[in-house]
Design a protein around this motif. Structure first.
Motif, PDB file in Angstrom:
ATOM      1  N   VAL A  62       0.745  -1.197  -0.059  1.00 52.68           N
ATOM      2  CA  VAL A  62       0.006  -0.043   0.063  1.00 52.68           C
ATOM      3  C   VAL A  62       0.794   1.184   0.040  1.00 52.68           C
ATOM      4  CG1 VAL A  62      -1.463   1.302   1.368  1.00 52.68           C
ATOM      5  CG2 VAL A  62      -1.825  -1.088   1.204  1.00 52.68           C
ATOM      6  N   VAL A  63       0.663   2.194  -0.926  1.00 51.42           N
ATOM      7  CA  VAL A  63       1.558   3.444  -1.090  1.00 51.42           C
ATOM      8  C   VAL A  63       0.727   4.803  -0.751  1.00 51.42           C
ATOM      9  CG1 VAL A  63       3.472   2.471  -2.442  1.00 51.42           C
ATOM     10  CG2 VAL A  63       1.069   3.632  -3.500  1.00 51.42           C
ATOM     11  N   GLU A  64      -0.757   4.602  -0.783  1.00 54.03           N
ATOM     12  CA  GLU A  64      -1.392   5.576  -0.365  1.00 54.03           C
ATOM     13  C   GLU A  64      -2.957   4.857  -0.005  1.00 54.03           C
ATOM     14  OE1 GLU A  64      -3.001   9.702  -2.796  1.00 54.03           O
ATOM     15  OE2 GLU A  64      -1.868   8.172  -3.894  1.00 54.03           O
ATOM     16  N   VAL A  65      -3.494   5.904   1.074  1.00 54.95           N
ATOM     17  CA  VAL A  65      -4.616   5.357   1.671  1.00 54.95           C
ATOM     18  C   VAL A  65      -5.498   6.485   1.955  1.00 54.95           C
ATOM     19  CG1 VAL A  65      -3.585   4.714   3.795  1.00 54.95           C
ATOM     20  CG2 VAL A  65      -5.662   3.504   3.324  1.00 54.95           C
ATOM     21  N   SER A  66      -6.781   6.385   1.731  1.00 57.66           N
ATOM     22  CA  SER A  66      -7.665   7.417   2.260  1.00 57.66           C
ATOM     23  C   SER A  66      -8.066   7.127   3.571  1.00 57.66           C
ATOM     24  CB  SER A  66      -8.992   7.465   1.404  1.00 57.66           C
ATOM     25  OG  SER A  66      -9.530   6.293   1.387  1.00 57.66           O
ATOM     26  N   PRO A  67      -8.663   7.955   4.231  1.00 57.66           N
ATOM     27  CA  PRO A  67      -9.034   7.739   5.696  1.00 57.66           C
ATOM     28  C   PRO A  67     -10.359   6.768   5.706  1.00 57.66           C
ATOM     29  CG  PRO A  67      -8.892  10.256   5.546  1.00 57.66           C
ATOM     30  CD  PRO A  67      -8.625   9.523   4.089  1.00 57.66           C
ATOM     31  N   VAL A  68     -11.200   6.759   4.841  1.00 55.95           N
ATOM     32  CA  VAL A  68     -12.303   5.867   4.683  1.00 55.95           C
ATOM     33  C   VAL A  68     -11.875   4.384   4.683  1.00 55.95           C
ATOM     34  CG1 VAL A  68     -14.304   5.169   3.496  1.00 55.95           C
ATOM     35  CG2 VAL A  68     -13.876   7.485   3.541  1.00 55.95           C
ATOM     36  N   SER A  69     -10.674   4.199   3.556  1.00 54.37           N
ATOM     37  CA  SER A  69     -10.150   2.882   3.362  1.00 54.37           C
ATOM     38  C   SER A  69      -9.391   2.559   4.647  1.00 54.37           C
ATOM     39  CB  SER A  69      -9.069   3.015   2.441  1.00 54.37           C
ATOM     40  OG  SER A  69      -9.925   3.293   0.978  1.00 54.37           O
ATOM     41  N   ARG A  70      -8.871   3.434   5.625  1.00 55.11           N
ATOM     42  CA  ARG A  70      -7.949   3.036   6.395  1.00 55.11           C
ATOM     43  C   ARG A  70      -8.966   2.405   7.532  1.00 55.11           C
ATOM     44  NH1 ARG A  70      -5.668   7.805   7.820  1.00 55.11           N
ATOM     45  NH2 ARG A  70      -4.095   7.442   6.163  1.00 55.11           N
ATOM     46  N   GLU A  71     -10.196   3.486   7.754  1.00 58.22           N
ATOM     47  CA  GLU A  71     -11.094   2.829   8.846  1.00 58.22           C
ATOM     48  C   GLU A  71     -11.910   1.417   8.205  1.00 58.22           C
ATOM     49  OE1 GLU A  71     -15.200   4.698  10.178  1.00 58.22           O
ATOM     50  OE2 GLU A  71     -13.691   6.290  10.275  1.00 58.22           O
ATOM     51  N   GLU A  72     -12.340   1.597   7.120  1.00 60.31           N
ATOM     52  CA  GLU A  72     -13.220   0.329   6.739  1.00 60.31           C
ATOM     53  C   GLU A  72     -12.434  -0.865   6.241  1.00 60.31           C
ATOM     54  OE1 GLU A  72     -15.704   1.448   3.530  1.00 60.31           O
ATOM     55  OE2 GLU A  72     -16.862   3.070   4.618  1.00 60.31           O
ATOM     56  N   MET A  73     -11.100  -0.695   5.647  1.00 62.04           N
ATOM     57  CA  MET A  73     -10.482  -2.052   5.294  1.00 62.04           C
ATOM     58  C   MET A  73      -9.365  -2.079   6.211  1.00 62.04           C
ATOM     59  SD  MET A  73     -11.023  -1.576   0.928  1.00 62.04           S
ATOM     60  CE  MET A  73      -9.354  -1.544   0.773  1.00 62.04           C
ATOM     61  N   GLY A  74      -8.996  -1.381   7.194  1.00 62.44           N
ATOM     62  CA  GLY A  74      -7.794  -1.451   7.758  1.00 62.44           C
ATOM     63  C   GLY A  74      -6.464  -1.189   7.119  1.00 62.44           C
ATOM     64  N   LEU A  75      -6.441  -0.527   5.990  1.00 64.81           N
ATOM     65  CA  LEU A  75      -5.233  -0.247   5.314  1.00 64.81           C
ATOM     66  C   LEU A  75      -4.305   0.646   5.969  1.00 64.81           C
ATOM     67  CD1 LEU A  75      -6.318  -0.018   1.712  1.00 64.81           C
ATOM     68  CD2 LEU A  75      -5.188  -1.856   2.443  1.00 64.81           C
ATOM     69  N   VAL A  76      -3.011   0.224   5.767  1.00 63.78           N
ATOM     70  CA  VAL A  76      -2.018   1.078   6.626  1.00 63.78           C
ATOM     71  C   VAL A  76      -0.866   1.216   5.477  1.00 63.78           C
ATOM     72  CG1 VAL A  76      -0.151   1.202   8.269  1.00 63.78           C
ATOM     73  CG2 VAL A  76      -2.566   0.064   8.713  1.00 63.78           C
ATOM     74  N   LYS A  77      -0.447   2.450   5.268  1.00 59.76           N
ATOM     75  CA  LYS A  77       0.480   2.925   4.265  1.00 59.76           C
ATOM     76  C   LYS A  77       1.754   2.073   4.595  1.00 59.76           C
ATOM     77  CE  LYS A  77       3.171   6.528   2.444  1.00 59.76           C
ATOM     78  NZ  LYS A  77       3.483   8.039   1.850  1.00 59.76           N
ATOM     79  N   ASP A  78       2.477   1.609   3.257  1.00 53.89           N
ATOM     80  CA  ASP A  78       3.590   0.689   3.287  1.00 53.89           C
ATOM     81  C   ASP A  78       3.328  -0.738   3.809  1.00 53.89           C
ATOM     82  OD1 ASP A  78       5.255   2.327   2.283  1.00 53.89           O
ATOM     83  OD2 ASP A  78       5.906   3.317   4.244  1.00 53.89           O
ATOM     84  N   GLN A  79       2.103  -1.240   4.010  1.00 50.95           N
ATOM     85  CA  GLN A  79       1.743  -2.410   4.449  1.00 50.95           C
ATOM     86  C   GLN A  79       1.936  -3.689   3.339  1.00 50.95           C
ATOM     87  OE1 GLN A  79      -2.243  -2.484   5.768  1.00 50.95           O
ATOM     88  NE2 GLN A  79      -1.884  -4.568   7.023  1.00 50.95           N
ATOM     89  N   LEU A  80       2.409  -4.535   3.349  1.00 52.02           N
ATOM     90  CA  LEU A  80       2.443  -5.583   2.258  1.00 52.02           C
ATOM     91  C   LEU A  80       1.018  -6.353   2.314  1.00 52.02           C
ATOM     92  CD1 LEU A  80       4.371  -7.125   0.244  1.00 52.02           C
ATOM     93  CD2 LEU A  80       4.746  -8.875   2.040  1.00 52.02           C
ATOM     94  N   ILE A  81       0.625  -6.300   0.867  1.00 54.27           N
ATOM     95  CA  ILE A  81      -0.773  -6.904   0.774  1.00 54.27           C
ATOM     96  C   ILE A  81      -0.870  -8.034  -0.285  1.00 54.27           C
ATOM     97  CG2 ILE A  81      -1.954  -4.906   1.818  1.00 54.27           C
ATOM     98  CD1 ILE A  81      -2.981  -4.370  -1.203  1.00 54.27           C
ATOM     99  N   MET A  82       0.282  -8.195  -1.004  1.00 54.23           N
ATOM    100  CA  MET A  82       0.465  -9.276  -2.065  1.00 54.23           C
ATOM    101  C   MET A  82       1.590  -9.527  -2.120  1.00 54.23           C
ATOM    102  SD  MET A  82      -1.889  -8.228  -5.509  1.00 54.23           S
ATOM    103  CE  MET A  82      -2.124  -6.409  -5.287  1.00 54.23           C
ATOM    104  N   LYS A  83       1.896 -11.029  -2.127  1.00 50.44           N
ATOM    105  CA  LYS A  83       3.227 -11.537  -2.049  1.00 50.44           C
ATOM    106  C   LYS A  83       3.071 -12.966  -2.963  1.00 50.44           C
ATOM    107  CE  LYS A  83       2.819 -14.183   2.262  1.00 50.44           C
ATOM    108  NZ  LYS A  83       3.318 -14.620   3.484  1.00 50.44           N
ATOM    109  N   ASN A  84       4.476 -13.055  -3.498  1.00 48.73           N
ATOM    110  CA  ASN A  84       4.932 -14.429  -4.064  1.00 48.73           C
ATOM    111  C   ASN A  84       4.066 -14.609  -5.477  1.00 48.73           C
ATOM    112  OD1 ASN A  84       6.710 -14.813  -1.791  1.00 48.73           O
ATOM    113  ND2 ASN A  84       5.269 -15.925  -0.617  1.00 48.73           N
ATOM    114  N   LEU A  85       3.914 -13.810  -6.193  1.00 48.49           N
ATOM    115  CA  LEU A  85       3.344 -13.798  -7.347  1.00 48.49           C
ATOM    116  C   LEU A  85       4.370 -14.172  -8.324  1.00 48.49           C
ATOM    117  CD1 LEU A  85       0.983 -10.726  -7.270  1.00 48.49           C
ATOM    118  CD2 LEU A  85       0.041 -13.199  -7.762  1.00 48.49           C
ATOM    119  N   THR A  86       3.805 -15.270  -9.346  1.00 49.40           N
ATOM    120  CA  THR A  86       5.137 -15.488 -10.393  1.00 49.40           C
ATOM    121  C   THR A  86       4.404 -15.375 -11.672  1.00 49.40           C
ATOM    122  OG1 THR A  86       4.438 -17.859 -10.364  1.00 49.40           O
ATOM    123  CG2 THR A  86       6.158 -17.091  -9.083  1.00 49.40           C
TER     124      THR A  86
END
Length: 141
Positions: A62-86
């Motif tokens: 995550v590189v940018e998050v709105s206040p609504v997304s932070r509250e509703e989805m729990g997003l935090v800037k610099d948080q890893l949300i996808m990993k190990n894709l090939t």
């Protein structure tokens, strides 16, 4: 040129071709796989994610998050949300999406519709029971 010289010449050219051919194929595949690198917007979610490569694997944070997304989805800037894709030649698969609010892990596959549109298919267990999210490249970057 006699027959012996002609054979040596053909053999040397074949060797050069076989040596160079695999490396050019890899660079082409790498270029195709790297099309997803950069920032992508979740238009309806008010957030953006940066897709990056580490070795042969792709990750999203995550590189940018709105206040609504932070509250509703729990997003935090610099948080890893996808990993190990090939990259399999058609799309990016085999990775995980981590739900920031619950910590649950889901399967995720990415596919490009065009240069500015990316589809993320998220599933738990069965691929045919999935939810799709459309991400777009920001136009102002």
């Amino acid at each position: 040129m006699n027959v012996s010289q002609n054979r040596n010449y053909v053999w040397a050219l074949s060797l050069v071709f076989l040596t160079l051919w695999p490396s050019s194929a890899n660079s082409s595949a790498d270029h195709t796989a790297d099309q997803i690198l950069g920032r992508w917007l979740f238009p309806s979610q008010g957030a953006s994610v940066e897709l990056y490569r580490h070795g042969d694997l792709y990750f999203g944070r995550v590189v940018e998050v709105s206040p609504v997304s932070r509250e509703e989805m729990g997003l935090v800037k610099d948080q890893l949300i996808m990993k190990n894709l090939t990259f399999d030649g058609r799309g990016w698969s085999g990775g995980e999406l981590i739900n920031p609010k619950t910590g649950n892990h889901f399967g995720v596959e990415l596919s490009m519709r065009d240069a500015k549109t990316l589809t993320a298919s998220v599933y738990k267990g069965f691929r045919w029971l999935r939810k799709e999210y459309v991400l777009t490249r920001p136009t102002n970057l």
